[in-house]
Design a protein around this motif. Structure first.
Motif, short mmCIF file in Angstrom:
data_model
loop_
_atom_site.label_atom_id
_atom_site.label_comp_id
_atom_site.label_asym_id
_atom_site.label_seq_id
_atom_site.Cartn_x
_atom_site.Cartn_y
_atom_site.Cartn_z
N PHE A 124 0.96 -0.97 0.05
CA PHE A 124 0.17 0.00 -0.23
C PHE A 124 0.74 1.24 0.14
N GLY A 125 0.17 2.48 -0.12
CA GLY A 125 0.91 3.76 -0.16
C GLY A 125 0.56 4.32 1.18
N LEU A 126 1.65 5.10 1.79
CA LEU A 126 1.33 5.95 2.93
C LEU A 126 1.27 7.25 2.21
N ALA A 127 0.32 7.89 2.36
CA ALA A 127 0.14 9.38 1.83
C ALA A 127 1.01 10.42 2.28
N GLY A 128 1.68 11.21 1.53
CA GLY A 128 2.65 11.96 2.11
C GLY A 128 2.81 13.38 1.30
N VAL A 129 3.58 14.32 1.77
CA VAL A 129 4.00 15.42 1.19
C VAL A 129 5.40 15.63 1.32
N TRP A 130 5.96 16.41 0.36
CA TRP A 130 7.40 16.72 0.38
C TRP A 130 7.64 18.24 0.09
N ASP A 131 8.87 18.56 0.50
CA ASP A 131 9.39 20.00 0.08
C ASP A 131 10.61 20.12 -0.13
N THR A 132 11.00 21.14 -0.56
CA THR A 132 12.72 21.46 -0.76
C THR A 132 12.88 22.59 0.20
N TRP A 133 13.87 22.31 1.14
CA TRP A 133 14.52 23.38 2.03
C TRP A 133 15.63 23.91 1.62
N HIS A 134 15.80 25.18 1.52
CA HIS A 134 17.20 26.08 1.00
C HIS A 134 17.75 26.36 2.29
N GLY A 135 18.87 25.69 2.45
CA GLY A 135 19.81 25.80 3.66
C GLY A 135 20.86 26.81 3.41
N PRO A 136 21.81 26.97 4.42
CA PRO A 136 22.86 28.09 4.29
C PRO A 136 23.72 27.86 3.39
N ALA A 137 24.39 28.55 2.53
CA ALA A 137 25.38 28.58 1.35
C ALA A 137 24.72 27.82 0.23
N GLY A 138 23.32 28.13 -0.12
CA GLY A 138 22.77 27.59 -1.09
C GLY A 138 22.62 25.88 -1.32
N THR A 139 22.53 25.27 -0.08
CA THR A 139 22.26 24.08 -0.09
C THR A 139 20.66 23.54 -0.25
N GLU A 140 20.35 22.47 -0.68
CA GLU A 140 19.12 22.11 -0.72
C GLU A 140 18.87 20.76 -0.22
N LEU A 141 17.57 20.74 0.57
CA LEU A 141 17.42 19.34 1.13
C LEU A 141 16.12 18.99 0.84
N GLU A 142 15.54 17.85 0.26
CA GLU A 142 14.23 17.29 -0.04
C GLU A 142 13.90 16.56 1.13
N THR A 143 12.89 16.92 1.90
CA THR A 143 12.31 16.03 2.98
C THR A 143 10.81 15.75 2.57
N CYS A 144 10.13 14.99 3.47
CA CYS A 144 8.70 14.58 3.17
C CYS A 144 8.28 14.22 4.88
N ALA A 145 6.97 14.03 4.68
CA ALA A 145 6.15 13.57 5.94
C ALA A 145 5.13 12.83 5.64
N VAL A 146 4.68 12.01 6.53
CA VAL A 146 3.73 10.92 6.40
C VAL A 146 2.21 11.67 7.03
N LEU A 147 1.30 11.57 6.42
CA LEU A 147 0.12 12.18 6.66
C LEU A 147 -0.88 11.26 7.54
N THR A 148 -1.30 11.70 8.72
CA THR A 148 -2.00 10.84 9.61
C THR A 148 -3.59 11.39 9.67
N THR A 149 -4.54 10.54 9.99
CA THR A 149 -5.81 10.88 10.29
C THR A 149 -6.66 10.24 11.47
N THR A 150 -7.62 10.12 11.81
CA THR A 150 -8.30 9.48 13.08
C THR A 150 -8.25 8.09 12.72
N PRO A 151 -7.87 7.40 13.83
CA PRO A 151 -7.95 5.85 13.75
C PRO A 151 -9.08 5.16 13.40
N ASN A 152 -8.99 4.11 12.77
CA ASN A 152 -10.03 3.17 12.64
C ASN A 152 -10.33 2.40 13.97
#
Length: 229
Positions: A124-152
């Motif tokens: 299955f797939g864990l639904a998520g979102v991602w983004d690109t963070w621009h750090g010092p000296a022009g560095t880039e870091l791609e990161t993601c998070a898992v979305l959560t909802t109410t439990p069954n």
């Protein structure tokens, strides 16, 4: 929440094949994936074109100041997508392929880990979102998070949140080039009770140093470990 999950190589291959992609040759089955790990995810950076990428688990939003990065977000509440993460909902949705995930039940004297997985044994797939963070000296870091909802009902006795689990067909819908907010909310609902199994497992998974099949070894099922289902 979702802080550890499992991804077997054959399940990754099955999901990426659905999108016409090749699996990562260097990837081997992981049984205890933890935050800060580089994880495989499927996303669309261009309309109509899916890609498989390795991204760090722990979202640092692009708006975070370069000189003071916030604590990475392992999970993002699905309810906040229309407020704090509208840009991510519009164009930075992703899927983290998975075989199952863990949650810990507080029994007072200790916390018992449980392994949750689809009853049909399919990936299955864990639904998520991602983004690109621009750090010092022009560095880039791609990161993601898992979305959560109410439990069954299956998970509610262990935790007050659960990851958004998507079937293979729902994965395709989640990654549509344009996803209506109403359709997104439908996908972000808790999964059906009958689709989820719960198995108590041994203490190996509680240490991030352990990442082998032993993490899935079932624990003895005394009465106090019952979820009462």
């Amino acid at each position: 929440m979702c802080g550890r999950y499992v991804l077997k190589r054959e399940d990754l291959e099955a999901l990426v094949k659905q999108f016409g992609l090749r699996s990562l040759e260097e990837f081997h089955s992981r049984y205890n994936i933890a935050p800060t790990s580089l994880v495989p995810l499927i996303r669309k950076r261009e309309p109509g074109r899916a890609e498989l990428a390795g991204v760090r688990w722990g979202l640092i939003p692009a708006w975070t100041k370069p000189d003071a990065p916030a604590k990475p977000l392992v999970n993002v509440r699905a309810e906040t997508l229309l407020t704090r993460f509208r840009g991510a909902l519009r164009s930075r949705r992703c899927i983290l392929p998975a075989s199952g995930f863990y949650e810990w039940q507080d029994l007072g004297s200790h916390k018992q880990p449980w392994y949750f997985a689809p009853a049909d044994g399919q990936p299955f797939g864990l639904a998520g979102v991602w983004d690109t963070w621009h750090g010092p000296a022009g560095t880039e870091l791609e990161t993601c998070a898992v979305l959560t909802t109410t439990p069954n009902q299956v998970l509610a006795r262990v935790h007050d949140r659960m990851p958004v689990m998507l079937t293979p067909d729902q994965c395709s819908r989640w990654l549509e080039d344009e996803l209506d907010p109403a359709a997104a909310q439908e996908l972000l609902a808790p999964t059906a009770d009958a689709w989820l199994t719960a198995t108590p497992v041994g203490p190996a998974v509680s240490s991030v140093r352990n990442d082998g099949p032993e993490c899935l070894t079932p624990a003895p099922p005394p009465d106090q470990l019952s979820l009462g289902l």
